[in-house]
Design a protein around this motif. Structure first.
Motif, PDB file in Angstrom:
ATOM      1  N   HIS A  85     -12.942 129.916  30.259  1.00 60.31           N
ATOM      2  CA  HIS A  85     -11.970 130.573  29.049  1.00 60.31           C
ATOM      3  C   HIS A  85     -12.807 130.660  27.780  1.00 60.31           C
ATOM      4  O   HIS A  85     -12.942 131.631  27.016  1.00 60.31           O
ATOM      5  N   ARG A  88     -15.278 133.698  27.946  1.00 61.05           N
ATOM      6  CA  ARG A  88     -14.572 134.750  27.740  1.00 61.05           C
ATOM      7  C   ARG A  88     -14.235 135.107  26.112  1.00 61.05           C
ATOM      8  O   ARG A  88     -14.386 136.315  25.768  1.00 61.05           O
ATOM      9  N   ALA A  92     -15.586 137.901  23.792  1.00 66.04           N
ATOM     10  CA  ALA A  92     -14.409 138.809  23.498  1.00 66.04           C
ATOM     11  C   ALA A  92     -14.823 139.110  21.864  1.00 66.04           C
ATOM     12  O   ALA A  92     -14.519 140.086  21.289  1.00 66.04           O
ATOM     13  N   LYS A 146     -12.590 141.392  36.119  1.00 64.80           N
ATOM     14  CA  LYS A 146     -11.192 141.970  35.898  1.00 64.80           C
ATOM     15  C   LYS A 146     -11.223 142.490  34.233  1.00 64.80           C
ATOM     16  O   LYS A 146     -10.767 143.866  33.940  1.00 64.80           O
ATOM     17  N   GLY A 147     -11.425 141.691  33.167  1.00 60.71           N
ATOM     18  CA  GLY A 147     -11.459 142.121  31.986  1.00 60.71           C
ATOM     19  C   GLY A 147     -12.619 143.085  31.809  1.00 60.71           C
ATOM     20  O   GLY A 147     -12.297 144.058  31.086  1.00 60.71           O
ATOM     21  N   TYR A 148     -13.774 142.957  32.255  1.00 57.98           N
ATOM     22  CA  TYR A 148     -14.899 143.963  32.121  1.00 57.98           C
ATOM     23  C   TYR A 148     -14.511 145.284  32.717  1.00 57.98           C
ATOM     24  O   TYR A 148     -14.668 146.368  31.972  1.00 57.98           O
ATOM     25  N   ARG A 150     -11.287 146.622  33.033  1.00 60.86           N
ATOM     26  CA  ARG A 150     -10.506 147.193  32.139  1.00 60.86           C
ATOM     27  C   ARG A 150     -11.268 147.974  30.981  1.00 60.86           C
ATOM     28  O   ARG A 150     -10.923 149.082  30.574  1.00 60.86           O
ATOM     29  N   MET A 151     -12.240 147.281  30.513  1.00 56.34           N
ATOM     30  CA  MET A 151     -13.061 147.871  29.436  1.00 56.34           C
ATOM     31  C   MET A 151     -13.677 149.234  29.682  1.00 56.34           C
ATOM     32  O   MET A 151     -13.788 150.054  28.912  1.00 56.34           O
TER      33      MET A 151
END
Lengths: 217, 217
Positions: A85, A88, A92, A146-148, A150-151
DNA sequence: CAACAATATGACAACTGATTCACCTTTCCG
DNA sequence: CGGAAAGGTGAATCAGTTGTCATATTGTTG
């Protein structure tokens, strides 16, 4: 035994543990133990670290450990989730004001190197967790990836990066950061972060070969 | 405490152990134990694997282990050195006929993914060794990186790749391969190796961004 | 404040697993 | 062939761990 107390606060993030603290004091103690585990695992390593090392570092008795955690493995799981957490969130925040993907990659890499340097435990705890319970490790990187992804998808849509298999790219990029961090942030700081970032940015902009974009043959 | 004052620093590059085998039979037994250790560490992991698991797999008594190895840690060291030799030899053979650096990178990556798929123990044994004794792991990657760096330097001289910090690149490239191997060769084979290689080759040829090639330093 | 719940203690039972060692078995070689 | 060296055995030892529990302390609440 401890099975009595449930149906309360169990839904936060999935893991209630033997007994979630019900008091300010309890919450504080639990946090102290978690922090102590981070330090202890970080320096001694998961296997060499005993529960007694953790409780000693936390300034509590051994038995207290089991008031909040089912065992060594569970506190590791908790720890990795926590630390995940934090990284990230930190990364971010660092790239939020980047004007395009390339700038985000630069800022992200620099921030990651810096973060790792300041929190060396992250590397060891995470990597060791891989062989204690692979799912801990997979969850971490799948969440990260997953976040990566999306970017990168956004960047593709905006025309900031070339079309291509972004999922594969994500794993390649995470691998790069990981090794660069290990070598240049943890092992030896003999190359300034700026130079590392510049080298990688150059790779992103121009590739590795000489005859790239301009050459139409 | 396991800190101890063990005679670790013995032979830097020629560790004989307690007793090097002096007979054909001895050599065979030693080899069997080493192979058994590879399998056992590979599936159970270093810490979960007991000496008894290794000797059972090798078909010898527990005491026999100590005829050839000083302990669990030493056999791990031996193992990583062995496996390191093998991968490097294998990869070197696979890229020897590449016409330029890009082709060598493609063949190398493909060969690495394939090798890891066929020898999954390599990954686990190596990664776990990192936290048993960091020098085992560093030696492996520094040996690997040294050869890699030489190749990039040659490619730079020949004008096959752009000028840049090749040492940083080496670590970035090793990190990429490592993660791609973990994800796509060990965890899930849901993307064909060819597509992975193509994706990375595209990165090397064209970079990640659309608007490259303007600024040459 | 009395009664109850939550926390904290630390000694220790129960267990794990690496390493040792006294004693066989096989191989080597004059 | 015979004895010595090398190889092999596995039960016993021994150091270190985790997790438990009876008990004590602290806090919460009616």
């Amino acid at each position: 035994m401890n099975t009595a107390v449930n149906a309360k606060q169990a839904g936060a993030a999935g893991n209630p543990g033997p007994g979630a603290p019900k008091t300010a004091r309890g919450a504080r103690t639990r946090a102290r133990i978690l922090k102590a585990a981070e330090d202890t695992f970080g320096t001694l390593g998961y296997h060499r670290a005993g529960i007694s090392d953790i409780t000693r570092a936390a300034g509590v008795a051994q038995g207290t450990f089991y008031t909040y955690f089912a065992g060594k493995e569970e506190i590791l799981r908790e720890l990795v989730r926590d630390m995940g957490h934090q990284v990230r969130a930190h990364l971010a925040a660092e790239i939020v004001d980047a004007r395009d993907r390339l700038e985000a990659e630069e800022k992200g890499l620099r921030a990651f190197l810096q973060y790792l340097f300041e929190n060396p435990s992250l590397y060891r705890v995470l990597q060791e967790a891989q062989f204690v319970d692979e799912s801990i490790y997979r969850d971490y990187y799948e969440a990260f990836g997953k976040g990566y992804l999306r970017m990168l998808a956004n960047a593709t849509r905006k025309g900031e990066i070339r079309a291509g298999n972004n999922e594969v790219r994500v794993w390649a990029l995470m691998g790069m950061s990981n090794f660069l961090g290990l070598r240049y942030a943890l092992w030896e700081r003999d190359v300034p972060f700026d130079e590392i970032v510049d080298t990688i940015a150059d790779l992103f902009r121009n590739g590795l070969t000489l005859d790239g974009k301009e050459k139409a043959s």
